[in-house]
Design a protein around this motif. Structure first.
Motif, PDB file in Angstrom:
ATOM      1  N   TYR A 149      28.368 -24.592  11.951  1.00 36.07           N
ATOM      2  CA  TYR A 149      27.632 -24.470  10.844  1.00 36.07           C
ATOM      3  C   TYR A 149      26.304 -23.892  11.099  1.00 36.07           C
ATOM      4  N   THR A 150      25.807 -23.160  10.338  1.00 31.86           N
ATOM      5  CA  THR A 150      24.529 -22.341  10.711  1.00 31.86           C
ATOM      6  C   THR A 150      23.976 -22.219   9.330  1.00 31.86           C
ATOM      7  N   ARG A 151      22.755 -22.623   9.291  1.00 34.13           N
ATOM      8  CA  ARG A 151      21.916 -22.352   7.741  1.00 34.13           C
ATOM      9  C   ARG A 151      21.542 -20.745   7.599  1.00 34.13           C
ATOM     10  N   SER A 169      17.608 -17.503   2.622  1.00 33.41           N
ATOM     11  CA  SER A 169      17.287 -18.241   1.256  1.00 33.41           C
ATOM     12  C   SER A 169      17.872 -17.186   0.289  1.00 33.41           C
ATOM     13  N   LEU A 185      23.505 -32.364   4.371  1.00 32.68           N
ATOM     14  CA  LEU A 185      22.863 -32.080   2.884  1.00 32.68           C
ATOM     15  C   LEU A 185      23.231 -33.179   1.785  1.00 32.68           C
ATOM     16  N   LYS A 229      26.662 -27.982  -3.473  1.00 31.28           N
ATOM     17  CA  LYS A 229      26.174 -27.159  -2.571  1.00 31.28           C
ATOM     18  C   LYS A 229      26.639 -25.566  -2.649  1.00 31.28           C
ATOM     19  N   HIS A 238      20.158 -21.759   0.165  1.00 36.46           N
ATOM     20  CA  HIS A 238      20.393 -20.751   1.228  1.00 36.46           C
ATOM     21  C   HIS A 238      22.045 -20.578   1.293  1.00 36.46           C
ATOM     22  N   GLY A 252      25.359 -20.090   3.562  1.00 36.58           N
ATOM     23  CA  GLY A 252      26.010 -20.832   4.401  1.00 36.58           C
ATOM     24  C   GLY A 252      26.552 -20.057   5.415  1.00 36.58           C
TER      25      GLY A 252
END
Length: 357
Positions: free
Chosen positions: A35-37, A40, A306, A311, A332, A334
């Protein structure tokens, strides 16, 4: 397959299934599931609901509370605001109607159908559906070429013609528990499976006869939230409050269940990964989950960090093979690297068989 009303040819499920099967069977990479953010999408609450692939490679997020179309580029890994939508218009999912180039957005709390034109990049409102229409998604029928709105609060199925911009009432589905359904999948024979949320029973719409029949029953209240189809034509239901992942076997009209974590509001949406798994979009659950159909087993990634708040709402495989999560209450986008390299055949991921959110 010829759609008689529009006189165009829809690629058969079998053609796409063969492409997907060969692609999955030839996969030789690894599955990091990292997983990477992502970028925004601003702090507006309840921003988007769903994710749809566009022909140019971008991903469209249908607006729920944001007030504009959301657009994400997998190529540049950037987000941008698309055209504005009326403040009263809230949509939940949608589908690309490839023949017209229109993305049809399902009116959840909108008095009109939402239409995004992929050729012009413009948004407009379509046919009126009245207040509190309550659709929970949309799917294109390869039999008729029309869009079927998934009934969330209506006792009827509703059918939209994107060429004429008209909505007509379809048959009553006969379910009793509300909200009724949370998604739909077209089966290989052209019938459409409605995924129960609190309906308790799967329903099957036949666009050739205009009738609805019962599928398996006994589904828990608030059981499933969306689904994804395997290249076999079987359907994997995303567990919301259900403690099992149900696989609908379309040839036998039966369910096969696989255990998954307990608890409510876990996942909202499902999508096929390049290696053939079905990945679930985390809602209150703080990990990405998936079903491996080759092993009939549930798996999950590392803790995202989180917590147990809402989400994302919607997941789709991007053109580069990444799995993209549509931001609902989180700020943001995902990003999940499900595989080390590769993507499913683009034509299949853009087809009406898999491109809905």
């Amino acid at each position: 397959m010829i759609v008689s009303e529009l006189n165009y040819r829809v690629p058969s499920f079998a053609a796409h299934a063969t492409k997907l099967r060969k692609s999955i069977q030839s996969f030789s990479g690894t599955t990091p599931n990292t997983y990477t953010r992502g970028p925004s999408a601003t702090t507006a609450t309840e921003k988007f609901a769903g994710a749809i692939n566009l022909p140019d490679g971008d991903i469209l997020f249908p607006p729920y509370g944001k007030g504009n179309i959301g657009l994400y580029s997998p190529l540049t890994q950037t987000y941008r605001d698309g055209p504005e939508t009326p403040g009263s218009a809230r949509f939940r999912g949608g589908v690309l109607h490839a023949d017209t180039g229109l993305v049809i957005l399902a009116p959840m709390l909108s008095p009109q159908v939402g239409i995004y034109d992929t050729r012009t990049g413009q948004f407009r409102l379509g046919a009126s559906v009245g207040a509190n229409f309550g659709s929970a998604g949309a799917i294109v029928s390869s039999v008729t070429g029309k869009v079927i709105f998934v009934p969330r609060s209506s006792p009827y199925l509703w059918i939209y013609d994107p060429v004429l911009d008209t909505v007509i009432q379809g048959p009553a589905h006969g379910a009793s528990g509300t909200p009724f359904f949370s998604g739909a999948e077209e089966l290989p024979d052209g019938r459409i499976l409605l995924i129960p949320y609190s309906a308790g029973t799967f329903k099957i719409y036949n666009p050739r006869t205009g009738t609805i029949t019962n599928g398996p029953s006994g589904v828990a209240s608030a059981g499933f939230y969306g689904s994804a189809k395997l290249f076999t034509g079987d359907v994997v239901c995303a567990p919301y409050s259900s403690n099992v992942i149900s696989i609908y076997r379309w040839e036998s009209n039966t369910l096969f269940n696989v255990a998954c974590p307990t608890g409510g509001a876990k996942f909202r949406g499902a999508a096929l990964t390049p290696d053939g798994r079905v990945m679930f979009c985390p809602n209150n659950y703080d990990k990405v989950g998936w079903l491996d159909p080759s092993k009939l087993a549930y798996g999950e990634g590392e803790t995202i960090g989180l917590g147990t708040t809402d989400k994302w709402m919607g997941i789709i495989q991007a053109s580069n093979g990444e799995m993209i999560l549509a931001p609902h209450t989180v700020e943001h986008v995902g990003r999940v690297q499900a595989v080390s390299a590769g993507a499913s055949p683009r034509s299949s991921m853009l087809s009406i068989q898999w491109n809905k959110g």
